[in-house]
Write a protein that holds these residues in place. Structure first.
Motif, PDB file in Angstrom:
ATOM      1  N   SER A 106       0.826  -1.207   0.000  1.00 11.77           N
ATOM      2  CA  SER A 106       0.000   0.000   0.000  1.00 11.77           C
ATOM      3  C   SER A 106       0.864   1.262   0.000  1.00 11.77           C
ATOM      4  O   SER A 106       0.596   2.223  -0.735  1.00 11.77           O
ATOM      5  CB  SER A 106      -0.927  -0.010   1.213  1.00 11.77           C
ATOM      6  N   GLU A 107       1.912   1.251   0.814  1.00 11.09           N
ATOM      7  CA  GLU A 107       2.791   2.416   0.920  1.00 11.09           C
ATOM      8  C   GLU A 107       3.522   2.693  -0.392  1.00 11.09           C
ATOM      9  O   GLU A 107       3.806   3.840  -0.729  1.00 11.09           O
ATOM     10  CB  GLU A 107       3.801   2.183   2.043  1.00 11.09           C
ATOM     11  N   GLN A 142       2.433   2.229  -3.460  1.00 12.36           N
ATOM     12  CA  GLN A 142       1.572   2.527  -4.599  1.00 12.36           C
ATOM     13  C   GLN A 142       1.592   4.020  -4.937  1.00 12.36           C
ATOM     14  O   GLN A 142       0.681   4.773  -4.587  1.00 12.36           O
ATOM     15  CB  GLN A 142       0.140   2.081  -4.314  1.00 12.36           C
ATOM     16  N   ARG A 143       2.597   4.415  -5.650  1.00 10.46           N
ATOM     17  CA  ARG A 143       2.770   5.829  -5.972  1.00 10.46           C
ATOM     18  C   ARG A 143       1.630   6.367  -6.830  1.00 10.46           C
ATOM     19  O   ARG A 143       1.073   7.432  -6.553  1.00 10.46           O
ATOM     20  CB  ARG A 143       4.108   6.028  -6.706  1.00 10.46           C
ATOM     21  N   ASN A 193      -1.413   5.086  -7.324  1.00  6.26           N
ATOM     22  CA  ASN A 193      -2.715   5.007  -6.683  1.00  6.26           C
ATOM     23  C   ASN A 193      -2.909   6.107  -5.647  1.00  6.26           C
ATOM     24  O   ASN A 193      -4.041   6.537  -5.398  1.00  6.26           O
ATOM     25  CB  ASN A 193      -2.909   3.639  -6.034  1.00  6.26           C
ATOM     26  N   ARG A 194      -1.835   6.562  -5.027  1.00  5.65           N
ATOM     27  CA  ARG A 194      -1.967   7.678  -4.074  1.00  5.65           C
ATOM     28  C   ARG A 194      -2.464   8.931  -4.766  1.00  5.65           C
ATOM     29  O   ARG A 194      -3.131   9.767  -4.162  1.00  5.65           O
ATOM     30  CB  ARG A 194      -0.619   7.959  -3.399  1.00  5.65           C
ATOM     31  N   GLU A 195      -2.167   9.064  -6.053  1.00  6.82           N
ATOM     32  CA  GLU A 195      -2.591  10.249  -6.795  1.00  6.82           C
ATOM     33  C   GLU A 195      -4.048  10.187  -7.235  1.00  6.82           C
ATOM     34  O   GLU A 195      -4.743  11.201  -7.231  1.00  6.82           O
ATOM     35  CB  GLU A 195      -1.694  10.440  -8.027  1.00  6.82           C
ATOM     36  N   ARG A 248      -6.313   7.075  -6.647  1.00  2.00           N
ATOM     37  CA  ARG A 248      -7.158   6.135  -5.905  1.00  2.00           C
ATOM     38  C   ARG A 248      -8.000   5.255  -6.824  1.00  2.00           C
ATOM     39  O   ARG A 248      -9.167   4.973  -6.542  1.00  2.00           O
ATOM     40  CB  ARG A 248      -8.082   6.891  -4.938  1.00  2.00           C
ATOM     41  N   GLU A 293       1.985  -1.189 -11.189  1.00  2.00           N
ATOM     42  CA  GLU A 293       0.623  -0.678 -11.063  1.00  2.00           C
ATOM     43  C   GLU A 293      -0.031  -0.579 -12.436  1.00  2.00           C
ATOM     44  O   GLU A 293       0.632  -0.333 -13.442  1.00  2.00           O
ATOM     45  CB  GLU A 293       0.631   0.697 -10.400  1.00  2.00           C
ATOM     46  N   THR A 340      -3.830  -6.071  -4.867  1.00  2.00           N
ATOM     47  CA  THR A 340      -4.764  -5.105  -4.274  1.00  2.00           C
ATOM     48  C   THR A 340      -6.187  -5.341  -4.761  1.00  2.00           C
ATOM     49  O   THR A 340      -7.025  -4.445  -4.687  1.00  2.00           O
ATOM     50  CB  THR A 340      -4.355  -3.669  -4.626  1.00  2.00           C
TER      51      THR A 340
END
Length: 269
Positions: free
Chosen positions: A149-150, A152-153, A155-157, A159, A178, A208
């Motif tokens: 989770s940490e 996931q560059r 996906n943080r942008e 989601r 990803e 995920t």
């Protein structure tokens, strides 16, 4: 339609909240058609994120059983078109004959009833048997999912992007890829690992997404003894994981998770 090279793009939008409207923009995941061709013939067109396409080419080829290793792809060329990308791959002589035979079988005679049966057999083809003595503690499973989770560059942008990762004791997260598609993310991971000559035999594959049968089949082809995911598996995925020797961990959220097959690889069970 213009193709964007970046996996995320900022687009304008109007937000509505409590009766008020406001102009602005939002980062969104890009989705692009990717045509995969072998020896000049199109095999499939997938919708995917326009990133790590070399990994995708090799990983897809491996998971589909078209090649046995990186050396079986003599060359790979990525061509950008107005509507998407084309990945042109050329097979080694060893794989070329088998691939031509496979294409003829897929194209088979119309109306004989065989084509549908062959398609069904392809969908539920047996997964390779996986072995390995890897054992993990419950805390290691939780740590691995948190690491994924940490990392996931993208996906943080936005989601809205799936990830697949490889986690190994004493090394942590070895690799992550990803994509907007969960299958594509796992194929890209498989390709990246094969290109780096990394083995999955003493590692855990992380997802995920939910676990469908294709995800188990791909993990088995990677020889991963443990497959862990944030969501639930299908019943067929559980049956295939059992028969292929994979420890299937699912609904892995925080410190809790559920083990569906081969629990002997999780200590304390």
């Amino acid at each position: 339609m213009n193709v964007h090279l970046q996996p995320v793009i900022r687009l304008p939008r109007t937000s509505v909240a409590k009766g008020a409207c406001a102009a602005g923009d939002r980062l969104l995941p890009e989705e692009t058609p990717i045509a995969l061709t072998y020896d000049g013939s199109t095999h499939a067109v997938m919708m995917a994120s326009p990133a790590d396409l070399e990994d995708f080419a090799l990983g897809f080829s491996l998971s589909e059983g078209i090649v046995a290793g990186p050396d079986d792809l003599l060359s790979t060329e990525i061509v950008q078109h107005e509507l998407g990308f084309e990945i042109r791959m050329w097979l080694s002589e060893t794989c070329r004959g088998a691939y031509r035979t496979r294409r003829r079988a897929m194209a088979g005679p119309v109306g004989c009833g065989l084509c549908g049966l062959e398609s069904l057999e392809e969908a539920v083809r047996p997964a390779p048997r996986v072995s390995g003595t890897l054992q993990l503690t419950p805390s290691a499973v939780a740590t691995a999912m948190a690491d994924l989770s940490e990392a996931q560059r993208l996906n943080r942008e936005v989601r809205a992007i799936h990830a697949a990762g490889l986690w190994r004791p004493r090394q942590g997260l070895v690799a992550i890829r990803e994509d907007v598609g969960r299958h594509n993310a796992l194929d890209k991971l498989a390709g990246a690992l094969a290109r780096a000559h990394e083995t999955c035999r003493s590692s855990m594959v992380l997802l995920t997404s939910r676990v469908s049968v294709e995800m188990v089949q791909k993990a088995a082809r990677m020889s991963a003894p443990i497959l862990a995911a944030i969501s639930v598996p299908t019943a067929l995925a559980v049956r295939v994981a059992e028969s292929s020797g994979i420890t299937l961990v699912a609904v892995a959220r925080g410190e809790s998770f559920e083990v569906f097959t081969h629990p002997e690889r999780v200590q304390g069970l």
